[in-house]
Design an enzyme around this catalytic site. Structure first.
Site, PDB file in Angstrom:
ATOM      1  N   GLY A   1     -42.736  47.097 -66.906  1.00 52.10           N
ATOM      2  CA  GLY A   1     -42.218  46.836 -65.721  1.00 52.10           C
ATOM      3  C   GLY A   1     -42.818  47.638 -64.632  1.00 52.10           C
ATOM      4  N   SER A   2     -41.787  47.976 -63.807  1.00 53.33           N
ATOM      5  CA  SER A   2     -42.300  48.782 -62.634  1.00 53.33           C
ATOM      6  C   SER A   2     -42.550  50.296 -62.817  1.00 53.33           C
ATOM      7  CB  SER A   2     -41.306  48.808 -61.284  1.00 53.33           C
ATOM      8  OG  SER A   2     -41.347  47.487 -60.963  1.00 53.33           O
ATOM      9  N   THR A   3     -42.229  50.612 -64.281  1.00 50.93           N
ATOM     10  CA  THR A   3     -42.133  52.122 -64.315  1.00 50.93           C
ATOM     11  C   THR A   3     -43.925  52.344 -64.529  1.00 50.93           C
ATOM     12  OG1 THR A   3     -41.826  51.639 -66.746  1.00 50.93           O
ATOM     13  CG2 THR A   3     -40.086  52.540 -65.416  1.00 50.93           C
TER      14      THR A   3
ATOM     15  N   ASP B   1     -38.579  43.124 -61.557  1.00 52.83           N
ATOM     16  CA  ASP B   1     -39.893  42.757 -62.026  1.00 52.83           C
ATOM     17  C   ASP B   1     -39.913  41.226 -62.672  1.00 52.83           C
ATOM     18  OD1 ASP B   1     -40.865  45.314 -61.105  1.00 52.83           O
ATOM     19  OD2 ASP B   1     -40.262  45.932 -63.179  1.00 52.83           O
TER      20      ASP B   1
END
EC number: 3.4.16.4
Length: 604
Positions: free
Chosen positions: A304-306, A602
């Site tokens: 995801g956004s990481t 996300d």
């Protein structure tokens, strides 16, 4: 005088068919005795000379035995010398079934001393009566085993062994693994370093009587070589802190599972690695395979956004982007691309590249991805370790997956920009962040104190420094990671809230909540990733579920490692703010409360 008196008496005549004379009989007897003697001499010569070694071996096989000399497995220590795995002496009871059955009236007393059923013990012995060696009970406490031997039952013997004991129990279970009944490593570092820890048992020859008791030690055949000790990179204090905070978070959110990994960014050493659910390696009987799995190493997730800071590393390296330019249009919070709705949780309008990180904009990340050269983007992801093993040496480590860049379709490339379409392990993700923290230098994660001897520069120090400053805004006001702040320390990081894949697509209400961060941001020392799988109660966003775990664990770790504060009077609860004008795209309100930040979600 009569004439008959002068005639000699006649000799008795030998009758035909009479037996042999005495002399002949003597000859026969002597001959037979000679043959017997010769046979005895020949037999003695055969036994004493011709087949001496054969019969010597046969005799030795009945009275001379080669017995193992058990050795203690090496102790595993944490980086500060605290024992994490030790071997304790035990005793196993074994029997010659036939001899024990000859004294079957004593079997009830034997069963009582062993703590087993007498009828079952007798049946066990009867089934194995053709053997000479049968274990009755393994790894008894020495005092209890001696009580069995003191019964003096024929055919009952003891054998010294060692059993592994783990003082930290379930806290370090997934890192250490465990050994089997024969003290051989089965999982974790016990398996990875089994040859180093196990040593080499010795051997000696002894004489035993017919009861199996050792009468005399003859010689040492092979000297025992004890196992060697192993000092890990794990810090027991940080490990316990990580485990405790993760456990509290899972109980609060009623999540399915969770993982946390803490790395020393300068060396690649793993300071802590905890997973839940877990198990007690001192009592394996009640555990299930799922509990024994080291999820941080073996399970993969879509980050995801990481992954957005990794995308931004490619963007900055391309020369097309700086932290403040160009401006990315996310107006409306939706971008309809090839029939797919890429959207944000809010309408963020115009954002700088830093703003895309701060607000965790999926639209912004996808738009940036589509402007980058595919080969550059793929090579950057690969350089950060995605799709490759970290080469930590841990058994069963997963490599994750990343499709070859030339096969990416446009939509796939867009969603790869915000963390879908690839799979990583928690260790891979934290190692990527540690690489940014160490000025773009990647280390192979190590579980052994001393760190990784090999390192390579994968992005420039300038790009790494820009990424750190951009990620530092994630814990500032108006961002998604405010709950990951640490008083008096600067924190650079990224939240991630990813839908979980399910049959036929992505689940609407199942999430992976993550926070990845670096502290202190001005002079990085530690990197950590917290992943909580499928929280069911309360919030499910990475910043609100995993962020607080990161904050509490890192705060304690920094204190334990005596890392000086670097952020006194800047971003912290109740304190003034760092000036971030021009980075995000609009200046956050000075009075923005810590819990008033927009959250990220996300969507693939």
């Amino acid at each position: 005088m009569s004439w008959r008196n002068h005639i000699a008496p006649a000799q008795p005549s030998r009758r035909r068919g009479a037996g042999p004379s005495a002399r002949r009989r003597m000859v026969v007897v002597v001959g037979l005795l000679g043959l017997v003697s010769a046979g005895l001499v020949a037999r003695a010569f055969d036994l004493q000379v011709v087949r001496k070694q054969f019969y010597q071996r046969q005799g030795d096989a009945r009275f001379l035995r080669e017995m193992p000399i058990p050795v203690s497995r090496g102790t595993i220590f944490d980086r500060n010398g605290e024992p994490l795995a030790v071997s304790t002496p035990m005793m196993s009871i074994w029997a010659n079934p036939a001899e024990v059955l000859d004294s079957d009236e004593r079997i009830p007393a034997l069963a009582q001393a062993l703590g087993v059923d007498a009828d079952g013990l007798k049946a066990q012995l009867a089934q194995r009566s053709d053997r000479e060696f049968v274990y009755l009970r393994r790894q008894m406490a020495p005092a209890a085993a001696q009580a069995v031997l003191d019964l003096g039952i024929p055919g009952i013997n003891g054998q010294r062994e060692f059993k592994r004991y783990y003082p930290s129990g379930e806290v370090t279970a997934h890192v250490l693994g465990f050994t089997n009944i024969d003290d051989r490593g089965q999982e974790g570092l016990e398996l990875a370093y089994d040859d180093w820890l196990a040593g080499k048992p010795g051997a000696k020859r002894v004489i035993r009587d017919r009861m199996g008791h050792v009468v005399e030690d003859i010689e040492q055949v092979r000297a025992p070589k004890p196992g060697q000790n192993l000092t890990l990179s794990i810090d027991r204090r940080i490990q316990f802190l990580a485990y405790s905070e993760l456990k509290n978070a899972l109980e609060k959110s009623q999540a399915d599972s969770g993982s946390i990994v803490v790395l020393d960014v300068k060396t690649g050493e793993v300071l802590a690695m905890a997973n839940l659910p877990t198990y007690n390696p001192n009592a394996l009987g009640g555990s299930k395979p799922g509990q024994r799995r080291n999820r941080a190493m073996t399970d993969v997730l879509e980050p995801g956004s990481t992954v957005k800071p990794i995308l931004m590393a490619a963007a900055l390296s391309s020369g097309k982007y700086t932290p403040t330019s160009p401006i990315i249009d996310t107006t409306g919070g939706h971008w309809y691309f090839q029939g797919h709705d890429i959207h944000d949780t809010h309408n963020y309008g115009l954002l700088t590249p830093t703003g895309v990180i701060t607000k965790s904009s999926n639209v912004g990340a996808a738009r940036i991805a589509m402007t980058l050269d595919t080969t550059l983007m793929y090579d950057t992801y690969r350089a950060f370790g995605f799709g490759n093993s970290t080469e930590s040496g841990f058994p069963g480590e997963a490599a994750g997956s990343l499709r070859i860049g030339r096969s990416w379709r446009p939509l796939e490339k867009a969603i790869l920009g915000y963390g879908y379409g690839l799979n990583v392990t928690v260790l891979q993700l934290v190692n990527a962040y540690a690489t940014i923290a160490d000025g773009g230098v990647m280390h192979s994660p190590s579980f052994i104190k001393g760190g990784d001897a090999t390192a390579k520069q994968i992005i420039s120090p300038e790009v790494a420094g820009q990424l750190l400053r951009m990620m530092e805004t994630v814990t500032g006001p108006g961002s998604t990671g405010t709950l990951a702040r640490i008083a008096n320390y600067s924190v650079a990081g990224k939240t991630g809230t990813a839908h979980k894949a399910s049959v036929g697509g992505y689940a609407k209400s199942n999430y992976t909540s993550a926070f990845a961060g670096i502290v202190p941001a001005s002079n990085p020392r530690l990197a950590a990733v917290v992943v909580i799988d499928n929280p069911q109660k309360g919030s499910y966003y990475g910043g609100t579920v995993s962020g607080p775990v990161f904050s509490r664990v890192m705060e304690g770790a920094l204190r334990l490692l005596d890392v000086p504060p670097d952020n006194i009077g800047r971003w912290y609860v109740g304190g003034p703010l760092q000036n971030v004008d021009g980075l995000v795209g609009s200046k956050p309100p000075v009075d923005a409360p810590i819990d008033d930040a927009p959250v990220d979600e996300d969507t693939p």
